[in-house]
Design an enzyme around this catalytic site. Structure first.
Site, PDB file in Angstrom:
ATOM      1  CG  ASP A 285      -2.196   0.880   0.880  1.00 34.18           C
ATOM      2  OD1 ASP A 285      -2.134   1.690  -0.073  1.00 34.18           O
ATOM      3  OD2 ASP A 285      -3.195   0.784   1.596  1.00 34.18           O
TER       4      ASP A 285
HETATM    5  C1  BGC Z   1      -4.847   3.415  -0.074  1.00 37.59           C
HETATM    6  C2  BGC Z   1      -5.002   2.423  -1.196  1.00 37.59           C
HETATM    7  C3  BGC Z   1      -4.817   3.101  -2.525  1.00 37.59           C
HETATM    8  C4  BGC Z   1      -3.437   3.753  -2.543  1.00 37.59           C
HETATM    9  C5  BGC Z   1      -3.111   4.420  -3.848  1.00 37.59           C
HETATM   10  C6  BGC Z   1      -3.566   4.201  -0.200  1.00 37.59           C
HETATM   11  O1  BGC Z   1      -3.518   5.241   0.708  1.00 37.59           O
HETATM   12  O2  BGC Z   1      -4.888   2.734   1.157  1.00 37.59           O
HETATM   13  O3  BGC Z   1      -6.247   1.787  -1.115  1.00 37.59           O
HETATM   14  O4  BGC Z   1      -4.955   2.198  -3.561  1.00 37.59           O
HETATM   15  O5  BGC Z   1      -3.392   4.710  -1.505  1.00 37.59           O
HETATM   16  O6  BGC Z   1      -3.843   5.554  -4.032  1.00 37.59           O
END
Ligand code: BGC
Length: 749
Positions: A285
């Protein structure tokens, strides 16, 4: 074929020689191996590295010269948040200047639509309509792919039992069975006929794993959970996504029982890549590898990279921990080259499957982009999915009247629309929408309702209050407006950025003075409908107890206003059912229908010494899982089981008659629950095991069938084996988890 070979020859001599000009058909894995053999360690690590651009719909892509340089040097595998064909093409051109010309992958959070915004995923889950959900993902993918995107960070398949957690809006709610089917539908929708098709984007099942169980519903918080709950409740939708062929998985910010997900070998290696034989790659993530330093799990980014890569995390989103440390770690012998090779190969295989080695610009067609993102057909489907997502929570007669208040007549003389959501457009989109600034594309509730009313009718409007402040000066005008009307519709809820990432709330009531506004308008005595706009289950007991008609409208996307008007005026008979239990008070959280049996089970609120009930609250949720009304009524009768005893090889044919006994054509979601009466581990009071969404014309009846087999009777025992045990099962069929209409027992021998 010739032109493709010609293209590749021109495009890359080295890749061409190894990959194509041998003349033999190679598997993607073999092709990836061929490329891998040409790569330096630095280039390999580059493929495991993903950066974000400075994303804005109309703004510049990235001003960061270093990133651009790294792309040219082949030190980047993927970018996220680069929007549109023009920008993705520019960056792909840079990647084509790198030594091996390995194409970039462009990822983005296409969560509930790209240009055409669909209902938030929790809202769509309320449709219980797998075809509609798949179709919504299909359109999102078609538009995104046309706009140069190869990869969506969706579906989010986290089970969530705590509505304080803002990210419940992104998932499918509390149930592992419904959640698994929806995960499958979404993966199928995004990936379409398969990677390599021009309108398919790679899906990404996230957040692996158990992120939805953040303690106290506080985002990014730790997760502490038994293996049993993990396997039985939180993992099934991930398993389903894997089986549906999800190309990628994303791990999560949380630790699971003390081990951060990004460095969790049990999750990523033992379960995902081991037991489930996942063939795609795992991305971290956003910054989650680096965050392990703050977790206190890694001393620095060097250690973070070491633990993450060895635990099966293939790509680093935005931490730069891999980029800065992996080469060194390999040279020092702390990370095996084979580990790097394995990760890079997984990434390259996906690039091959997407057809990007054949043509890195196959997603770079501006005409196609324009055509797809403005296809009116997409909006039509958006409207239909939005209609299906609306849940009718209450429909009583208004005081002094006989008929249920909804649907409204289009000939009502004067309708008053009141509330801070009534004319709002952007609020209709919800969190994780791609936020197109051209609000002409969005239908407000006011516009939708206005279109429905006959020429002789009048639509009045008053804002009444803001969403989240304490100003009551608009009440007087709202009340005066209501007084002039024959029917009042009040539209309240939470702001569209109040449910989403980092949007946990300790109080999940209407914000500001909105419930006071409802009370003030209600006091006029006018027939009143409330629309609730929200990304999660909210608590609104006064409204629920007093107002005769309530529609839960979530955030329904671009077509919200039309879809809501369709339901209000009976052009669509509501069919949504709640995918999460709605609590009566924050103190009742977590509350979910499939809780385990206790030694003191209770059915009634008077059973005070039972099921650890609160002395100050009902044991029941305000609105249960699976609940939702229709303008018509359905009768369930004549439950038949083909046999009352089966063994593991057997099946039971379950049938019953469903009749539409009301005046409207409509759909019912019939739900089949099972209860295993006795087992070697304590079982839930009931578990959803099947459902059907059935359309019946007024007066029509149908005999419906379900099948019970070993799979439906299996569970994880103490040793986490998926197994059955002989014994009695109670089979329940109903209209919600709390409204069981038919029951029968059978025995597994
Ligand atoms: C979120 C993800 C997301 C990623 C990219 C993160 O902060 O938890 O779900 O896909 O950012 O934007």
């Amino acid at each position: 074929m010739f032109s493709k070979i010609f293209y590749l020859c021109a495009f890359s001599v080295s890749i061409f020689q190894v990959v194509v000009c041998t003349g033999q058909k190679k598997t993607f894995k073999e092709k990836a191996d061929s490329v891998l053999r040409l790569m330096t360690l630095e280039e390999k690590v580059g493929q495991m590295n993903q950066y974000s651009g400075n994303w804005a719909h109309t703004g510049p892509i990235t001003e960061d010269d270093n990133k651009l340089k790294e792309i040219k040097e082949g030190k980047l595998g993927s970018m996220l948040n680069i929007n549109g064909v023009q920008h993705t093409t520019e960056l792909q051109q840079l990647a084509m200047q790198s030594r091996l010309k390995i194409p970039l992958l462009f990822g983005q959070d296409v969560i509930h639509g790209y240009r055409t915004t669909f209902p938030i995923p929790l809202g769509e889950a309320a449709s219980w309509d797998l075809k509609a959900i798949e179709q919504s993902a299909r359109i999102a993918a078609t538009e995104a792919a046309a706009a140069g995107i190869h990869w969506t960070f969706a579906p989010m398949v986290d089970i969530a039992r705590d509505p304080r957690w803002g990210r419940v809006m992104e998932g499918a709610g509390e149930d592992p069975y419904l959640g698994s089917l929806i995960a499958t539908a979404r993966v199928k929708g995004f990936q379409g006929k398969g990677l390599g098709n021009i309108d398919a984007v790679m899906a990404c099942a996230k957040h692996f794993a158990a992120y939805g169980a953040a303690i106290g519903g506080r985002d990014y918080n730790s997760v502490d959970m038994s293996d049993h709950t993990l396997w039985e409740i939180y993992l099934p939708p991930f398993k389903a996504a894997c089986e549906a062929g999800a190309a990628t998985f994303m791990n999560s910010f949380n630790d699971l029982n003390g081990i951060p997900a990004s460095a969790n070998a049990y999750l990523q290696k033992t379960i995902l890549k081991g037991k489930w034989k996942f063939k795609g790659f795992v991305v971290s993530d956003w910054g989650s590898i680096g965050e392990m330093v703050k977790h206190g799990f890694a001393k620095n980014n060097y250690e973070a990279a070491l633990t993450a890569v060895n635990a099966g995390n293939d790509m680093d989103m935005e931490s730069r921990a891999y980029k800065d440390n992996l080469v060194k770690l390999v040279k020092e012998g702390k990370v095996q080259v084979s580990t790097i090779n394995e990760a890079v190969k997984r990434i390259l295989v996906k690039k091959f499957e997407m057809g990007l080695f054949d043509d890195p610009y196959r997603f770079s067609n501006e005409q196609r982009e324009q055509r797809e993102i403005s296809d009116p057909e997409h909006r039509k489907i958006g409207r239909s999915v939005a209609q299906k997502s609306i849940v009718l929570l209450k429909n009583d007669p208004a005081s002094g009247q006989q008929n249920n208040l909804l649907p409204l007549s289009k000939n009502i003389k004067t309708v008053a629309l009141i509330g801070p959501f009534a004319k709002s457009k952007l609020e209709m989109l919800g969190f994780w929408s791609t936020g197109w600034p051209d609000s002409d594309y969005i239908v407000s509730q006011y516009d939708g309702i206005l279109k429905k009313l006959s020429k002789s009718s009048q639509l009045l409007y008053s804002r009444g209050a803001n969403i989240d402040d304490t100003i009551t000066s608009g009440f007087a005008e709202a009340v005066a407006t209501a007084r002039q009307a024959d029917v009042v519709i009040v539209s309240v809820g939470e702001k569209s950025d109040m449910s989403g990432e980092a949007k946990s709330r300790s109080s999940i009531r209407f914000t500001g003075v909105q419930e006071e506004l409802v009370k003030a308008v209600y006091a006029t005595g006018k027939p009143m409908v409330v629309l609730v706009n929200a990304g999660r289950p909210l608590i609104f007991n006064w409204t629920a107890d007093n107002v005769p008609a309530i529609l839960y409208t979530w955030w329904l996307g671009s077509e919200a206003g039309d879809a809501i008007a369709d339901v209000l005026f009976g052009d669509y008979n509501p069919s949504g059912k709640l995918p999460m239990s709605f609590p009566r008070s924050e103190g009742q959280i977590p509350i979910y229908y499939n809780h385990l049996k206790t030694g003191r089970p209770a059915e009634n609120d008077s059973d005070r010494f039972y099921r650890s009930a609160y002395i100050d609250l009902s044991i029941h949720p305000k609105f249960p899982f699976g609940y939702g009304l229709s303008y018509t009524t359905f009768k369930y009768e004549d439950l038949q089981l083909s046999t009352s005893k089966i063994n593991n090889a057997g099946t039971i044919d379950v049938s019953f008659k469903l009749s539409n006994t009301g005046k409207y054509d409509g759909e019912e979601v019939v739900q089949l629950y099972l209860h295993d009466e006795f087992a070697s581990v304590v079982r839930p009071v009931k578990e959803l095991k099947d459902f059907k969404k059935v359309f019946l014309k007024a007066g029509e009846s149908k005999v419906l069938h379900f099948k019970i087999d070993k799979q439906k009777l299996s569970f994880y025992n103490q040793h986490l084996e998926w197994t059955t045990e002989p014994g009695t099962f109670e089979l329940m069929i109903g209209s919600s988890s709390d409204d069981i209409r038919l029951k029968k027992n059978f025995e597994l021998i």
